[in-house]
Scaffold this motif. Structure first.
Motif, PDB file in Angstrom:
ATOM      1  N   GLY A  35      50.373 -91.108  79.346  1.00  0.00           N
ATOM      2  CA  GLY A  35      49.394 -90.088  79.056  1.00  0.00           C
ATOM      3  C   GLY A  35      48.286 -89.988  80.073  1.00  0.00           C
ATOM      4  N   TRP A  36      47.371 -89.080  79.771  1.00  0.00           N
ATOM      5  CA  TRP A  36      46.195 -88.846  80.596  1.00  0.00           C
ATOM      6  C   TRP A  36      44.947 -88.826  79.728  1.00  0.00           C
ATOM      7  CZ3 TRP A  36      46.437 -88.579  85.863  1.00  0.00           C
ATOM      8  CH2 TRP A  36      47.693 -88.368  86.437  1.00  0.00           C
ATOM      9  N   TYR A  37      43.915 -89.494  80.205  1.00  0.00           N
ATOM     10  CA  TYR A  37      42.579 -89.425  79.648  1.00  0.00           C
ATOM     11  C   TYR A  37      41.635 -88.952  80.742  1.00  0.00           C
ATOM     12  CZ  TYR A  37      43.587 -91.903  75.253  1.00  0.00           C
ATOM     13  OH  TYR A  37      44.048 -92.264  74.003  1.00  0.00           O
ATOM     14  N   VAL A  48      43.441 -86.537  76.767  1.00  0.00           N
ATOM     15  CA  VAL A  48      43.810 -85.237  77.304  1.00  0.00           C
ATOM     16  C   VAL A  48      45.207 -84.839  76.847  1.00  0.00           C
ATOM     17  CG1 VAL A  48      44.225 -83.882  79.382  1.00  0.00           C
ATOM     18  CG2 VAL A  48      42.311 -85.492  79.306  1.00  0.00           C
ATOM     19  N   ALA A  49      46.174 -85.699  77.122  1.00  0.00           N
ATOM     20  CA  ALA A  49      47.560 -85.386  76.799  1.00  0.00           C
ATOM     21  C   ALA A  49      48.395 -86.646  76.859  1.00  0.00           C
ATOM     22  CB  ALA A  49      48.132 -84.350  77.768  1.00  0.00           C
ATOM     23  N   ASP A  50      49.500 -86.649  76.142  1.00  0.00           N
ATOM     24  CA  ASP A  50      50.468 -87.722  76.328  1.00  0.00           C
ATOM     25  C   ASP A  50      51.875 -87.213  76.097  1.00  0.00           C
ATOM     26  OD1 ASP A  50      49.802 -89.714  73.288  1.00  0.00           O
ATOM     27  OD2 ASP A  50      50.788 -87.774  73.521  1.00  0.00           O
ATOM     28  N   ILE A  51      52.828 -88.041  76.480  1.00  0.00           N
ATOM     29  CA  ILE A  51      54.231 -87.676  76.376  1.00  0.00           C
ATOM     30  C   ILE A  51      55.018 -88.912  75.988  1.00  0.00           C
ATOM     31  CG2 ILE A  51      54.551 -88.006  78.876  1.00  0.00           C
ATOM     32  CD1 ILE A  51      56.636 -85.682  78.707  1.00  0.00           C
ATOM     33  N   THR A  52      55.872 -88.770  75.004  1.00  0.00           N
ATOM     34  CA  THR A  52      56.631 -89.895  74.489  1.00  0.00           C
ATOM     35  C   THR A  52      57.896 -90.118  75.303  1.00  0.00           C
ATOM     36  OG1 THR A  52      58.022 -88.654  72.948  1.00  0.00           O
ATOM     37  CG2 THR A  52      55.818 -89.283  72.182  1.00  0.00           C
ATOM     38  N   ALA A  98      50.984 -96.346  77.441  1.00  0.00           N
ATOM     39  CA  ALA A  98      50.617 -96.473  76.046  1.00  0.00           C
ATOM     40  C   ALA A  98      51.660 -97.226  75.237  1.00  0.00           C
ATOM     41  CB  ALA A  98      50.404 -95.098  75.431  1.00  0.00           C
ATOM     42  N   GLN A  99      51.191 -97.771  74.136  1.00  0.00           N
ATOM     43  CA  GLN A  99      52.092 -98.277  73.127  1.00  0.00           C
ATOM     44  C   GLN A  99      52.758 -97.092  72.440  1.00  0.00           C
ATOM     45  OE1 GLN A  99      49.907-100.920  70.536  1.00  0.00           O
ATOM     46  NE2 GLN A  99      48.746-101.765  72.260  1.00  0.00           N
TER      47      GLN A  99
END
Length: 117
Positions: A35-37, A48-52, A98-99
């Motif tokens: 992801g992005w913060y 901001v966004a994340d992707i699994t 990320a977890q």
């Protein structure tokens, strides 16, 4: 060890676009949520966004419809395409590993995005 290296930050004018990249190493990239913060001066870091791992995405309301997160597992890279940039988007943008829950575990060094006329 885990490394996350962001690039692509720049000074741009309102309405313009940027694409940020984050190259990851030290772990099996395709098995982790990314992801992005971002953090503006005087403010806390914000999501901001994340992707699994299954390519599902989530976005902050402030960027929804303007930003797109994607990943290229073959290149161990996560991207953030930022369109229609606003001055309020000015911040240091951080790539995160990320977890599965989305909680950040590792942070990159950040890349500066400045949106100003």
């Amino acid at each position: 060890q885990v490394q996350l290296v962001e690039s692509g930050g720049a000074l741009v004018q309102p309405g313009e676009s940027l694409r940020l990249s984050c190259v990851a190493s030290g772990f099996i990239f395709k098995f982790y949520r990314m992801g992005w913060y971002r953090q503006a001066p005087g403010k806390q870091r914000e999501f901001v966004a994340d992707i699994t791992t299954a390519d599902s995405t989530n976005y902050a309301d402030s960027v929804k419809g303007r930003f797109t997160i994607s990943r290229d597992n073959a290149k161990n890279t996560v991207f953030l395409q930022m369109n229609s940039l606003k001055p309020e988007d000015t911040a240091v943008y951080y790539c995160i590993m990320a977890q599965a829950s989305g909680t950040p575990s590792y942070w990159g060094q950040g890349t500066q995005v400045t949106v100003s006329s």
